[in-house]
Design a protein around this motif. Structure first.
Motif, PDB file in Angstrom:
ATOM      1  N   LYS A 299      -5.831   2.213  -9.496  1.00  0.00           N
ATOM      2  CA  LYS A 299      -4.478   1.759  -9.165  1.00  0.00           C
ATOM      3  C   LYS A 299      -4.036   2.330  -7.824  1.00  0.00           C
ATOM      4  O   LYS A 299      -3.340   1.667  -7.043  1.00  0.00           O
ATOM      5  CB  LYS A 299      -3.495   2.185 -10.253  1.00  0.00           C
ATOM      6  N   TYR A 300      -4.428   3.562  -7.514  1.00  0.00           N
ATOM      7  CA  TYR A 300      -3.994   4.198  -6.266  1.00  0.00           C
ATOM      8  C   TYR A 300      -4.842   3.783  -5.069  1.00  0.00           C
ATOM      9  O   TYR A 300      -4.488   4.052  -3.939  1.00  0.00           O
ATOM     10  CB  TYR A 300      -3.973   5.714  -6.451  1.00  0.00           C
ATOM     11  N   LYS A 301      -5.988   3.159  -5.364  1.00  0.00           N
ATOM     12  CA  LYS A 301      -6.817   2.658  -4.251  1.00  0.00           C
ATOM     13  C   LYS A 301      -6.319   1.320  -3.746  1.00  0.00           C
ATOM     14  O   LYS A 301      -6.706   0.880  -2.675  1.00  0.00           O
ATOM     15  CB  LYS A 301      -8.283   2.535  -4.713  1.00  0.00           C
ATOM     16  N   LYS A 302      -5.455   0.694  -4.554  1.00  0.00           N
ATOM     17  CA  LYS A 302      -4.918  -0.599  -4.152  1.00  0.00           C
ATOM     18  C   LYS A 302      -3.943  -0.407  -2.994  1.00  0.00           C
ATOM     19  O   LYS A 302      -3.210   0.580  -2.922  1.00  0.00           O
ATOM     20  CB  LYS A 302      -4.188  -1.262  -5.314  1.00  0.00           C
ATOM     21  N   THR A 303      -3.949  -1.360  -2.095  1.00  0.00           N
ATOM     22  CA  THR A 303      -3.007  -1.331  -0.970  1.00  0.00           C
ATOM     23  C   THR A 303      -1.739  -2.024  -1.376  1.00  0.00           C
ATOM     24  O   THR A 303      -1.746  -3.173  -1.834  1.00  0.00           O
ATOM     25  CB  THR A 303      -3.605  -2.035   0.271  1.00  0.00           C
ATOM     26  N   ILE A 304      -0.626  -1.311  -1.241  1.00  0.00           N
ATOM     27  CA  ILE A 304       0.674  -1.904  -1.593  1.00  0.00           C
ATOM     28  C   ILE A 304       1.199  -2.665  -0.382  1.00  0.00           C
ATOM     29  O   ILE A 304       1.310  -2.140   0.731  1.00  0.00           O
ATOM     30  CB  ILE A 304       1.681  -0.797  -1.983  1.00  0.00           C
ATOM     31  N   THR A 305       1.478  -3.934  -0.600  1.00  0.00           N
ATOM     32  CA  THR A 305       1.977  -4.779   0.505  1.00  0.00           C
ATOM     33  C   THR A 305       3.450  -5.101   0.307  1.00  0.00           C
ATOM     34  O   THR A 305       3.992  -4.970  -0.776  1.00  0.00           O
ATOM     35  CB  THR A 305       1.169  -6.075   0.575  1.00  0.00           C
TER      36      THR A 305
END
Length: 305
Positions: A299-305
């Motif tokens: 979940k933390y490796k995902k890039t938040i856009t």
């Protein structure tokens, strides 16, 4: 009623050198003859109370008298006072008044040895108010209504005859008869909201009708675990595990051999120790913890856009 009046009379006399039968009669709204009968009763019980005639006369106690010299031992007095102080948890307005009177009767002071507060450390006014509402409903036998979230996050409306507050495994519960489900239930207080005390009263159900209400966790399957907790986690070790289950290692860490209830809550509990804990056994629990950690990392490796 007479017993209460007798204690009141002794209390008055201990705090006032002398009074008259007329004054006492007016205070208690009884006849002067009734007061003299009370005086005879107290004298028969060994209380050194006497009445004197003439100007300046009246009813009084011997100057050296305190209740412990005639009825109760010092230990018995302390037990009564300790019990009364522990009852301050109910926040009944009569408790402090009775405690003050009994302390005076026993000629004791500085007995403030205990304070019981139902709310956890750091509680805000809403938490404290919630406990007070539940306590009053239990004592007054009033039906309550509230919204409740179960373990699956499902919300429902409940109507309950509250019976008891229970503190179990660091969590507060309410036990009572759920009118919505028509059976006794245990509710986790942290999952209750919008608590409202109704004006409907109930009669306490007979003990035979009240099954033993067990904590949900106690009925679940237990899993044998071997845990290792780092030295910096020591503040939780002795709070949350039995001393007989704890072994202190040479490096300052702790090995714990214990059994905990099975369920999703177990993994959340283990993860609450952060990096201070490692599950040594069983292997399947290690694998589940690793899987959950991988999911969290993902979940933390995902890039938040």
């Amino acid at each position: 009623m007479q017993i209460n009046r007798l204690f009141e009379i002794i209390y008055i006399l201990l705090n006032k050198n002398i009074t008259t039968a007329k004054e006492l009669a007016e205070r208690f709204e009884v006849s002067v003859r009734t007061i003299y009968r009370d005086i005879d009763t107290l004298s028969s019980a060994g209380i050194p109370i006497y009445a004197s005639q003439g100007k300046g006369g009246g009813i009084s106690l011997m100057d050296s008298f305190v209740l412990n010299k005639s009825i109760l031992s010092d230990k018995e007095q302390n037990e009564i006072l300790f019990a009364l102080q522990s009852l301050t948890v109910t926040q009944n307005p009569e408790t402090d008044r009775v405690l003050s009177k009994i302390s005076s009767l026993f000629n004791k002071s500085n007995m403030n040895w205990i304070e019981v507060d139902l709310s956890p450390w750091g509680s805000d006014k809403n938490n404290i108010s919630q406990f007070t509402v539940l306590k009053d409903a239990i004592l007054n036998r009033q039906i309550i209504e509230f919204s409740y979230f179960n373990a699956f996050g499902e919300k429902s409306s409940r109507k309950v005859e509250p019976v008891k507050l229970l503190f179990k495994i660091k969590v507060w519960y309410l036990q009572g008869f759920c009118l919505s489900k028509n059976e006794f239930r245990t509710f986790k207080i942290s999952r209750m909201s919008d608590i409202r005390v109704t004006q409907h009263f109930f009669t306490t159900r007979s003990p035979e009708a009240q099954p033993e209400i067990q904590n949900v966790k106690s009925a679940q399957k237990q899993i044998d675990l071997q845990l290792q907790i780092a030295p910096q986690g020591a503040y939780r070790v002795f709070d949350e595990f039995n001393e007989k289950d704890i072994t202190r290692n040479e490096d300052g860490s702790f090995t714990i051999v214990t059994a905990l209830p099975e369920g999703e809550w177990l993994f959340h509990y283990i993860l609450s120790f952060g990096t201070d804990i490692e599950v040594l056994a069983p292997q399947n629990i290690r694998e589940i913890i690793q899987s959950k950690l991988d999911e969290m990392i993902g979940k933390y490796k995902k890039t938040i856009t």
